[in-house]
Each structure stands twice: as C-alpha cells, then as structure tokens.
Design a protein around this motif. Sequence first.
Motif, PDB file in Angstrom:
ATOM      1  N   GLU A 286       0.833  -1.209   0.000  1.00  0.00           N
ATOM      2  CA  GLU A 286       0.000   0.000   0.000  1.00  0.00           C
ATOM      3  C   GLU A 286       0.864   1.255   0.000  1.00  0.00           C
ATOM      4  O   GLU A 286       1.882   1.326   0.680  1.00  0.00           O
ATOM      5  CB  GLU A 286      -0.918  -0.010   1.244  1.00  0.00           C
ATOM      6  N   VAL A 287       0.427   2.242  -0.756  1.00  0.00           N
ATOM      7  CA  VAL A 287       1.069   3.565  -0.711  1.00  0.00           C
ATOM      8  C   VAL A 287       0.018   4.537  -0.183  1.00  0.00           C
ATOM      9  O   VAL A 287      -1.147   4.494  -0.589  1.00  0.00           O
ATOM     10  CB  VAL A 287       1.647   3.973  -2.089  1.00  0.00           C
ATOM     11  N   MET A 288       0.422   5.389   0.744  1.00  0.00           N
ATOM     12  CA  MET A 288      -0.569   6.211   1.443  1.00  0.00           C
ATOM     13  C   MET A 288      -0.493   7.699   1.148  1.00  0.00           C
ATOM     14  O   MET A 288      -1.425   8.437   1.446  1.00  0.00           O
ATOM     15  CB  MET A 288      -0.467   5.955   2.942  1.00  0.00           C
ATOM     16  N   LYS A 289       0.651   8.139   0.585  1.00  0.00           N
ATOM     17  CA  LYS A 289       0.791   9.577   0.322  1.00  0.00           C
ATOM     18  C   LYS A 289       1.363   9.785  -1.079  1.00  0.00           C
ATOM     19  O   LYS A 289       2.227   9.013  -1.507  1.00  0.00           O
ATOM     20  CB  LYS A 289       1.762  10.205   1.339  1.00  0.00           C
ATOM     21  N   PRO A 290       0.938  10.853  -1.762  1.00  0.00           N
ATOM     22  CA  PRO A 290       1.453  11.101  -3.112  1.00  0.00           C
ATOM     23  C   PRO A 290       2.984  11.155  -3.146  1.00  0.00           C
ATOM     24  O   PRO A 290       3.608  10.618  -4.063  1.00  0.00           O
ATOM     25  CB  PRO A 290       0.864  12.462  -3.486  1.00  0.00           C
ATOM     26  N   GLU A 291       3.597  11.720  -2.098  1.00  0.00           N
ATOM     27  CA  GLU A 291       5.058  11.877  -2.127  1.00  0.00           C
ATOM     28  C   GLU A 291       5.795  10.553  -1.926  1.00  0.00           C
ATOM     29  O   GLU A 291       7.003  10.493  -2.121  1.00  0.00           O
ATOM     30  CB  GLU A 291       5.527  12.933  -1.110  1.00  0.00           C
ATOM     31  N   ASP A 292       5.086   9.481  -1.534  1.00  0.00           N
ATOM     32  CA  ASP A 292       5.735   8.175  -1.375  1.00  0.00           C
ATOM     33  C   ASP A 292       5.593   7.290  -2.610  1.00  0.00           C
ATOM     34  O   ASP A 292       6.124   6.184  -2.638  1.00  0.00           O
ATOM     35  CB  ASP A 292       5.133   7.428  -0.179  1.00  0.00           C
ATOM     36  N   VAL A 293       4.858   7.754  -3.605  1.00  0.00           N
ATOM     37  CA  VAL A 293       4.546   6.885  -4.753  1.00  0.00           C
ATOM     38  C   VAL A 293       5.816   6.429  -5.473  1.00  0.00           C
ATOM     39  O   VAL A 293       5.963   5.243  -5.788  1.00  0.00           O
ATOM     40  CB  VAL A 293       3.551   7.572  -5.720  1.00  0.00           C
ATOM     41  N   ASP A 294       6.762   7.329  -5.690  1.00  0.00           N
ATOM     42  CA  ASP A 294       7.979   6.926  -6.403  1.00  0.00           C
ATOM     43  C   ASP A 294       8.788   5.911  -5.609  1.00  0.00           C
ATOM     44  O   ASP A 294       9.298   4.941  -6.160  1.00  0.00           O
ATOM     45  CB  ASP A 294       8.835   8.153  -6.745  1.00  0.00           C
ATOM     46  N   LEU A 295       8.873   6.136  -4.298  1.00  0.00           N
ATOM     47  CA  LEU A 295       9.599   5.213  -3.420  1.00  0.00           C
ATOM     48  C   LEU A 295       8.989   3.805  -3.506  1.00  0.00           C
ATOM     49  O   LEU A 295       9.691   2.819  -3.732  1.00  0.00           O
ATOM     50  CB  LEU A 295       9.525   5.722  -1.968  1.00  0.00           C
TER      51      LEU A 295
ATOM     52  N   THR B 251      10.065  -0.369  -5.740  1.00  0.00           N
ATOM     53  CA  THR B 251      10.211  -1.745  -5.257  1.00  0.00           C
ATOM     54  C   THR B 251       9.041  -2.628  -5.650  1.00  0.00           C
ATOM     55  O   THR B 251       9.227  -3.735  -6.146  1.00  0.00           O
ATOM     56  CB  THR B 251      10.282  -1.767  -3.703  1.00  0.00           C
ATOM     57  N   ALA B 252       7.835  -2.142  -5.401  1.00  0.00           N
ATOM     58  CA  ALA B 252       6.655  -2.996  -5.574  1.00  0.00           C
ATOM     59  C   ALA B 252       6.314  -3.180  -7.045  1.00  0.00           C
ATOM     60  O   ALA B 252       6.635  -2.340  -7.887  1.00  0.00           O
ATOM     61  CB  ALA B 252       5.474  -2.382  -4.837  1.00  0.00           C
ATOM     62  N   ASP B 253       5.657  -4.318  -7.349  1.00  0.00           N
ATOM     63  CA  ASP B 253       5.191  -4.567  -8.719  1.00  0.00           C
ATOM     64  C   ASP B 253       3.795  -4.013  -8.915  1.00  0.00           C
ATOM     65  O   ASP B 253       3.340  -3.846 -10.043  1.00  0.00           O
ATOM     66  CB  ASP B 253       5.168  -6.075  -8.986  1.00  0.00           C
ATOM     67  N   MET B 254       3.093  -3.784  -7.814  1.00  0.00           N
ATOM     68  CA  MET B 254       1.721  -3.282  -7.867  1.00  0.00           C
ATOM     69  C   MET B 254       1.520  -2.368  -6.659  1.00  0.00           C
ATOM     70  O   MET B 254       1.993  -2.679  -5.561  1.00  0.00           O
ATOM     71  CB  MET B 254       0.764  -4.467  -7.821  1.00  0.00           C
ATOM     72  N   LEU B 255       0.814  -1.251  -6.866  1.00  0.00           N
ATOM     73  CA  LEU B 255       0.595  -0.287  -5.784  1.00  0.00           C
ATOM     74  C   LEU B 255      -0.827  -0.434  -5.269  1.00  0.00           C
ATOM     75  O   LEU B 255      -1.781  -0.418  -6.049  1.00  0.00           O
ATOM     76  CB  LEU B 255       0.788   1.144  -6.311  1.00  0.00           C
ATOM     77  N   GLN B 256      -0.955  -0.573  -3.951  1.00  0.00           N
ATOM     78  CA  GLN B 256      -2.291  -0.701  -3.359  1.00  0.00           C
ATOM     79  C   GLN B 256      -2.743   0.652  -2.821  1.00  0.00           C
ATOM     80  O   GLN B 256      -1.990   1.348  -2.158  1.00  0.00           O
ATOM     81  CB  GLN B 256      -2.216  -1.735  -2.231  1.00  0.00           C
ATOM     82  N   ILE B 257      -4.003   1.003  -3.135  1.00  0.00           N
ATOM     83  CA  ILE B 257      -4.636   2.170  -2.524  1.00  0.00           C
ATOM     84  C   ILE B 257      -5.632   1.622  -1.509  1.00  0.00           C
ATOM     85  O   ILE B 257      -6.540   0.860  -1.866  1.00  0.00           O
ATOM     86  CB  ILE B 257      -5.375   3.031  -3.579  1.00  0.00           C
ATOM     87  N   GLY B 258      -5.474   1.998  -0.262  1.00  0.00           N
ATOM     88  CA  GLY B 258      -6.310   1.464   0.811  1.00  0.00           C
ATOM     89  C   GLY B 258      -7.709   2.047   0.798  1.00  0.00           C
ATOM     90  O   GLY B 258      -7.966   3.112   0.215  1.00  0.00           O
ATOM     91  N   ALA B 259      -8.606   1.332   1.486  1.00  0.00           N
ATOM     92  CA  ALA B 259     -10.005   1.740   1.534  1.00  0.00           C
ATOM     93  C   ALA B 259     -10.153   3.182   2.028  1.00  0.00           C
ATOM     94  O   ALA B 259     -10.970   3.951   1.509  1.00  0.00           O
ATOM     95  CB  ALA B 259     -10.766   0.794   2.454  1.00  0.00           C
ATOM     96  N   ARG B 260      -9.331   3.541   3.016  1.00  0.00           N
ATOM     97  CA  ARG B 260      -9.462   4.884   3.597  1.00  0.00           C
ATOM     98  C   ARG B 260      -8.936   5.977   2.693  1.00  0.00           C
ATOM     99  O   ARG B 260      -9.136   7.160   2.947  1.00  0.00           O
ATOM    100  CB  ARG B 260      -8.776   4.920   4.968  1.00  0.00           C
ATOM    101  N   ASN B 261      -8.233   5.586   1.665  1.00  0.00           N
ATOM    102  CA  ASN B 261      -7.691   6.568   0.709  1.00  0.00           C
ATOM    103  C   ASN B 261      -8.394   6.519  -0.645  1.00  0.00           C
ATOM    104  O   ASN B 261      -7.931   7.133  -1.597  1.00  0.00           O
ATOM    105  CB  ASN B 261      -6.195   6.318   0.498  1.00  0.00           C
ATOM    106  N   MET B 262      -9.505   5.778  -0.723  1.00  0.00           N
ATOM    107  CA  MET B 262     -10.138   5.603  -2.037  1.00  0.00           C
ATOM    108  C   MET B 262     -10.534   6.924  -2.673  1.00  0.00           C
ATOM    109  O   MET B 262     -10.598   7.033  -3.894  1.00  0.00           O
ATOM    110  CB  MET B 262     -11.344   4.671  -1.933  1.00  0.00           C
ATOM    111  N   GLN B 263     -10.823   7.921  -1.848  1.00  0.00           N
ATOM    112  CA  GLN B 263     -11.182   9.228  -2.424  1.00  0.00           C
ATOM    113  C   GLN B 263     -10.113  10.278  -2.169  1.00  0.00           C
ATOM    114  O   GLN B 263     -10.405  11.480  -2.178  1.00  0.00           O
ATOM    115  CB  GLN B 263     -12.541   9.679  -1.902  1.00  0.00           C
TER     116      GLN B 263
END
Length: 331
Positions: free
Chosen positions: A158-167, A171-183
């Motif tokens: 899971e990635v939780m903040k826009p600034e962490d997306v590149d980090l 590494t990850a092959d797929m990025l998860q957006i959590g339920a609490r971040n769906m919007q």
Amino acid sequence: MIIVMKAGAPDAELQSVLRTIEELGYTPHVIHGTQRNVIGAVGDERGKARLRSLEALPGVESVVPILQPFKLASREFKPTKTVVRFRDVEIGGDRLPVIAGPCSVESEDQILETAKVVKEAGATILRGGAFKPRTSPYAFQGLGEEAREETGLAIVTEVMKPEDVDLVAGTADMLQIGARNMQNFALLKRVGEVKKPVLLKRGISSTIQEFLMAAEYILSEGNYDVVLCERGIRTFETATRFTMDLNAIPVIQKLSHLPIIVDPSHGTGHWEYVAALAKAGIACGADGLMIEVHMRPEIAFSDGVQSLKPETFRQLMRDIAPFAQAAGRRM
Ligand code: PEP
Ligand code: MN
C-alpha cells in the motif's frame, strides 16, 4: 464521448481526430482494436455536444455519448474485459491469482518465511503493508526485493501519500490504494502517472459509483492497469468487522471492464469466515483473492484475528480449487 473510427481508417485520420479533440479542450484516450480504433474524449461534461462535430472528420464512423458518470472505466467505452498483466501474473484472465501475506511487514524473517509458505501453497502475489505500525517503508525496499528474488512472487504494497509513490513504485510490482484513501484524489492522480498496476480497494462507505469514479481518476491520468478490490463495507451489522458486498462483483462486471478481486480477510474481520467468503467471491465471478496470512497471528502487529495460519491457508487453497473450476477458472 466515444468516437468510433471506421474500420481500416488510416493513421493520419486518427491523428487528425486526436488533434481536433485536444483543440476542443478534451483529452483523448485511444483503444487500438484489431478491426477499428475507438477514442474516449474526456473533459468538461457541459461542452461535450461540441464533440459531435467530429463526425464530420474523415475516418470517423460515429460519435456517441457515454451515459455513465465514469467514462474510461465503463463498459460503454471498452466492452471487452481488461486483463492486467505484470511479471508472471494475469488478473482478469482464466487463472485466479491469489494475493497473500501479512497485514504488516514486521521483520525480514517474517516476510521471507511467509513468502515461502504462500508461494508453496499456490499464491502468485505477496502482500505486506510497509507503512503500518512499527514497520519501515525503507526497510521494506530491501525486504520486498529479497522476497521476490527468493520466491519469484510479485509484490503488492500500500502507498498512502502522493510523495511516497515513487519510493514504493521503485520496489513494488503493484501499488495498493487502501479503503481509507479511495477518495484521496491527489493520491489517485499520482498513481495514475506511474507505470505500475494499481490495486484500488473500495472505500468503507462508498457506493459502487463512487468506487468506479475513483478508478476513473487513475485511468484519466493514463494508467489503465487498475484492479478493483471489494473488501467489505460498513453496514448496521456488528457480528463481523465489515459486510462483504458480493453484489458488487456482478454489478461492477456489468458496468466496468476492470477486473475485480475480493478480500474476505478485511471483509469479515475473522479468520474463521475467510474461506466461506473466498468461495462465495469466486462463485460470484471474482477475478482473484486477497488473503491475510501470518505465521503466528496471535502476535501479529495488526489484523491478527483475521489472518490465516499457514496450515489454514494451505487448506483454503486446496478447498477453493473446485469452486474456481465451477466458475470456469483455473488456480
Ligand atoms: C490492508 O490491506 O491491510 C488494508 C489496510 O486494507 P483496507 O485498506 O481495505 O482496510
Ligand atoms: Mn490488514
């Protein structure tokens, strides 16, 4: 609007239509078909009648409105089902991929041991939250790579903040957006800009339409590799942590071409109910499963109650095979 090109229209005509769409202030998204190309023009709904004039351009067969509020995510735009492919994994095809692993990445030993267990039992993707209590996203970089090298499993986290997306995308092959971040639209837009598939979990109190609108944000940035995940919604029922909305599977498959998987671990919140809802999800036509697995759930940092022990996970993998077959899928 959907702009349907004539079969065999030359590329120059397609390019001229794309330029005109941009001149009109809309963004074109092309689906290249074997027979003909189809363009989705997205932008301000109010002025879309102007796009009708595209019918006058050479090579254009028809211009038709997309009635749903989500456009690129809709079956109207793309009638054929999307298959998301990365590494050795296919989501939305004949095979049913299983994503398994702990809620939180807790230590090197824990993630490597769990990776081996779930791989041997037949999982194809390793999950693990790197931004959970007492885990470090920086440590996860090394751990994720090691787990993938040792087992060949693809990695989703899971990635939780826009600034962490590149980090995380490093590494990850797929990025998860959590339920609490769906919007979290800034986050959705940011993952729409990267070239990694996205696993979008349904918000706890979101309607199916809001869920598909969230997917639309990612698609509209040019990332078409979106997999949806039904993970349970909040209802008046308190006997389980959430209520799995199994209706969502056939409804979404009617409205959208995007694959949808189910997460009965979060959906029920209790390990004893996971297998029943995993089977039900497959019977309803889900394109895969996400299951939380922990070597020792009783000491897990998070979500221990809903995590399966290795033996229970192996049993689940054996038990779901006939359900997959009955639903026309293979494990
Ligand atoms: C998870 O997958 O561990 C998780 C936190 O899920 P959700 O966002 O669906 O609650
Ligand atoms: Mn969890």
